[in-house]
Design a protein around this motif. Structure first.
Motif, PDB file in Angstrom:
ATOM      1  N   LEU A   7       6.611  -1.070  10.847  1.00  0.00           N
ATOM      2  CA  LEU A   7       5.180  -1.049  10.573  1.00  0.00           C
ATOM      3  C   LEU A   7       4.627   0.376  10.652  1.00  0.00           C
ATOM      4  CD1 LEU A   7       3.861  -4.188  12.512  1.00  0.00           C
ATOM      5  CD2 LEU A   7       3.791  -3.811  10.036  1.00  0.00           C
ATOM      6  N   LEU A   8       5.089   1.150  11.661  1.00  0.00           N
ATOM      7  CA  LEU A   8       4.644   2.515  11.839  1.00  0.00           C
ATOM      8  C   LEU A   8       5.014   3.381  10.637  1.00  0.00           C
ATOM      9  CD1 LEU A   8       3.477   4.832  13.566  1.00  0.00           C
ATOM     10  CD2 LEU A   8       5.722   5.029  14.663  1.00  0.00           C
ATOM     11  N   ASN A   9       6.246   3.238  10.153  1.00  0.00           N
ATOM     12  CA  ASN A   9       6.695   4.032   9.005  1.00  0.00           C
ATOM     13  C   ASN A   9       5.892   3.698   7.753  1.00  0.00           C
ATOM     14  OD1 ASN A   9       8.640   5.348  10.523  1.00  0.00           O
ATOM     15  ND2 ASN A   9      10.240   3.830  10.065  1.00  0.00           N
ATOM     16  N   LYS A  10       5.609   2.392   7.577  1.00  0.00           N
ATOM     17  CA  LYS A  10       4.825   1.983   6.416  1.00  0.00           C
ATOM     18  C   LYS A  10       3.405   2.549   6.474  1.00  0.00           C
ATOM     19  CE  LYS A  10       7.203  -2.355   5.259  1.00  0.00           C
ATOM     20  NZ  LYS A  10       7.058  -3.825   5.173  1.00  0.00           N
ATOM     21  N   ALA A  11       2.815   2.531   7.689  1.00  0.00           N
ATOM     22  CA  ALA A  11       1.454   3.040   7.865  1.00  0.00           C
ATOM     23  C   ALA A  11       1.385   4.543   7.566  1.00  0.00           C
ATOM     24  CB  ALA A  11       0.960   2.766   9.284  1.00  0.00           C
ATOM     25  N   LYS A  30      -6.132  -1.826   7.761  1.00  0.00           N
ATOM     26  CA  LYS A  30      -4.968  -2.702   7.534  1.00  0.00           C
ATOM     27  C   LYS A  30      -4.033  -2.724   8.733  1.00  0.00           C
ATOM     28  CE  LYS A  30      -1.133  -3.397   4.299  1.00  0.00           C
ATOM     29  NZ  LYS A  30      -0.478  -2.921   3.054  1.00  0.00           N
ATOM     30  N   TYR A  31      -3.903  -1.575   9.415  1.00  0.00           N
ATOM     31  CA  TYR A  31      -2.905  -1.492  10.489  1.00  0.00           C
ATOM     32  C   TYR A  31      -3.512  -1.521  11.904  1.00  0.00           C
ATOM     33  CZ  TYR A  31       0.753  -0.661   7.069  1.00  0.00           C
ATOM     34  OH  TYR A  31       1.644  -0.824   6.033  1.00  0.00           O
ATOM     35  N   GLY A  36      -5.801  -5.955  12.058  1.00  0.00           N
ATOM     36  CA  GLY A  36      -4.661  -5.207  11.543  1.00  0.00           C
ATOM     37  C   GLY A  36      -3.344  -5.657  12.158  1.00  0.00           C
ATOM     38  N   TYR A  37      -2.248  -5.197  11.515  1.00  0.00           N
ATOM     39  CA  TYR A  37      -0.906  -5.607  11.956  1.00  0.00           C
ATOM     40  C   TYR A  37      -0.628  -5.205  13.402  1.00  0.00           C
ATOM     41  CZ  TYR A  37       0.015  -6.468   6.991  1.00  0.00           C
ATOM     42  OH  TYR A  37      -0.035  -6.930   5.716  1.00  0.00           O
ATOM     43  N   ALA A  63       2.733   3.709  18.986  1.00  0.00           N
ATOM     44  CA  ALA A  63       2.643   3.584  17.532  1.00  0.00           C
ATOM     45  C   ALA A  63       1.196   3.726  17.053  1.00  0.00           C
ATOM     46  CB  ALA A  63       3.215   2.235  17.100  1.00  0.00           C
ATOM     47  N   LYS A  64       0.285   3.075  17.790  1.00  0.00           N
ATOM     48  CA  LYS A  64      -1.131   3.150  17.422  1.00  0.00           C
ATOM     49  C   LYS A  64      -1.654   4.586  17.490  1.00  0.00           C
ATOM     50  CE  LYS A  64      -5.681   1.311  18.672  1.00  0.00           C
ATOM     51  NZ  LYS A  64      -6.428   0.424  19.598  1.00  0.00           N
TER      52      LYS A  64
END
Length: 330
Positions: A7-11, A30-31, A36-37, A63-64
Motif C-alpha cells: 500500500l505504501l509503495n502504491k501511495a 484515498k490512503y 482511506g486504506y 507508513a502513514k
C-alpha cells in the motif's frame, strides 16, 4: 506487513505521478483520509491478537508518516514550479533601475547636540536629563535668582501656578545633581527650555546644554581652557574668540564667550559661564574649603545657526521638508 508495504509503495508512486495539488489531495484522501486504506488498517487492529497490535500499529504509523512527508515534499515542488511559471508569464524589463527608498535623517538640532556631547564625553562628562516642568526653588531660588528678577514674570516665563513652571534653563538639573551626588561631579544636561519670546532669533521652546564641573582646585583657567577647546572643536577650525566679563546670579566671577563672524566682522555671543557661586555650593552642603567648580550654558540653536549659516531660528521648527533634506548627509 507485506500488504502494508505494498500500500505504501502504491501511495508513493501515485503521489509522484500527480501533476497538480488537486491530484495529490485525491491520493491523500484515498490512503490516509477518514475512509482511506491505511486508516482502515488502523481500525482493524482490534481484530489482531493483543501481542501483535503494538508492532502492527508501529508499522502503520511509520507508513502513514512517510506518505504525509512525501505529500508535503511534492506539494512544495509543485508550488515552486507554479511560481516560476508565473514569473515567466510576466514581462520584466531588467534594464529598469531599482526602486529608491527615501530614508530619513536626524534633525539638525539633534546633530548639534550630538556634536556637543561628543566633545564633553571625551572629558568624562556624564549626560544627565532632567524635568521640563520645574518648581521655582530649583529653577530660580537655588540659583541665587532674586524674587524681583524680571525673568520670574509671566512676560518671560510660562507659569502653571505660583510655584510650578516650564523650566527656563537646564541649570535646575545641576542643582538636583549637587543635592544627591558628592563631588567630584562632571555633568552636562541637554534638553528643552521655555521662555516667552518669539522672533527670528528666539522661539518659545529651544534647547540648551548646560555643564557643571566640581572638584578640588578647579579654577578659572580650567574653565577658559575647556571652553576654548570646545569652540574650536565644535566649529572644526581655529576661530577668533573673545573672553569678556559678565554677570550671572549663580556664578562669581562670570564671563561670556564671543566668536568673530567672518561675514560681517561682528562679535557674536555663544555661551555664558563662570565659577559656581560659593553660596550655592554651601547651600548644597559642599565644603568650599575643599571643592570649587565652574558652570556653563550653551544655546544649541545659536550654535547650530552659526555652524550651518542659518539666519532665522524658526526654520528649525517649521518642519519644511526642503529645509530638513539639506542635512541628510551631515
Amino acid at each position: 506487513m507485506f500488504e502494508i508495504e505494498n500500500l505504501l509503495n502504491k501511495a508513493i508512486s501515485a503521489i509522484e505521478q500527480s501533476i497538480s495539488i488537486a491530484e495529490i489531495e485525491k491520493v491523500r484522501i484515498k490512503y490516509i483520509g477518514k475512509k482511506g486504506y491505511i486508516t482502515q488498517k488502523f481500525n482493524s487492529l482490534s481484530n489482531l491478537p493483543i501481542e501483535l497490535r503494538p508492532k502492527a500499529g508501529f508499522i502503520l504509523n511509520k507508513a502513514k508518516n512517510k506518505i504525509i512527508k512525501h505529500i508535503q515534499s511534492c506539494k512544495n515542488k509543485l508550488n515552486s514550479i507554479s511560481l516560476d511559471a508565473d514569473l515567466l508569464d510576466k514581462s520584466i524589463d531588467i534594464s529598469l533601475p531599482g526602486r529608491y527608498i527615501e530614508n530619513g535623517s536626524l534633525h539638525p538640532i539633534t546633530h548639534t547636540i550630538n556634536r556637543i556631547k561628543d566633545f564633553f564625553n571625551k572629558l568624562s562628562f556624564e549626560v544627565i536629563y532632567g524635568l521640563e516642568i520645574e518648581d521655582s526653588y530649583h529653577n530660580f531660588d537655588a540659583l541665587n535668582i532674586p524674587k524681583y528678577h524680571p525673568s520670574r514674570t509671566s512676560q518671560d516665563t510660562f507659569w502653571f501656578n505660583d510655584n510650578i513652571l516650564l523650566r527656563t534653563q537646564t541649570s535646575s538639573v545641576q542643582i538636583r545633581e549637587m543635592k544627591h551626588k558628592k563631588p567630584p561631579i562632571r555633568i552636562i544636561s541637554p534638553g528643552k527650555v521655555y521662555r516667552n519670546d518669539y522672533d527670528r532669533e528666539h522661539t518659545p521652546m529651544f534647547h540648551q546644554v548646560e555643564g557643571l564641573m566640581i572638584d578640588k582646585n578647579i579654577n578659572f583657567s580650567n574653565l577658559k581652557s575647556i571652553m576654548y577647546d570646545f569652540l574650536n572643536y565644535f566649529f572644526g577650525k581655529d576661530i577668533k574668540i573673545r573672553f569678556r566679563p559678565s554677570y550671572f546670579p549663580f556664578t562669581e566671577p562670570s564671563a561670556e564667550f564671543d566668536i568673530m563672524n567672518d561675514d560681517n566682522n561682528h562679535w557674536i555671543e555663544v555661551l555664558g559661564c563662570g565659577l559656581v557661586h560659593p553660596s550655592i555650593l554651601l547651600q548644597m552642603k559642599i565644603d568650599t574649603n575643599i571643592y570649587s567648580g565652574f558652570a556653563f550654558g550653551l544655546g544649541v540653536e545659536r550654535l547650530a545657526m552659526l555652524l550651518y549659516g542659518i539666519s532665522d531660528i524658526r526654520l528649525f521648527f517649521e518642519n519644511d521638508i526642503r529645509f530638513l533634506q539639506q542635512f541628510k548627509k551631515i
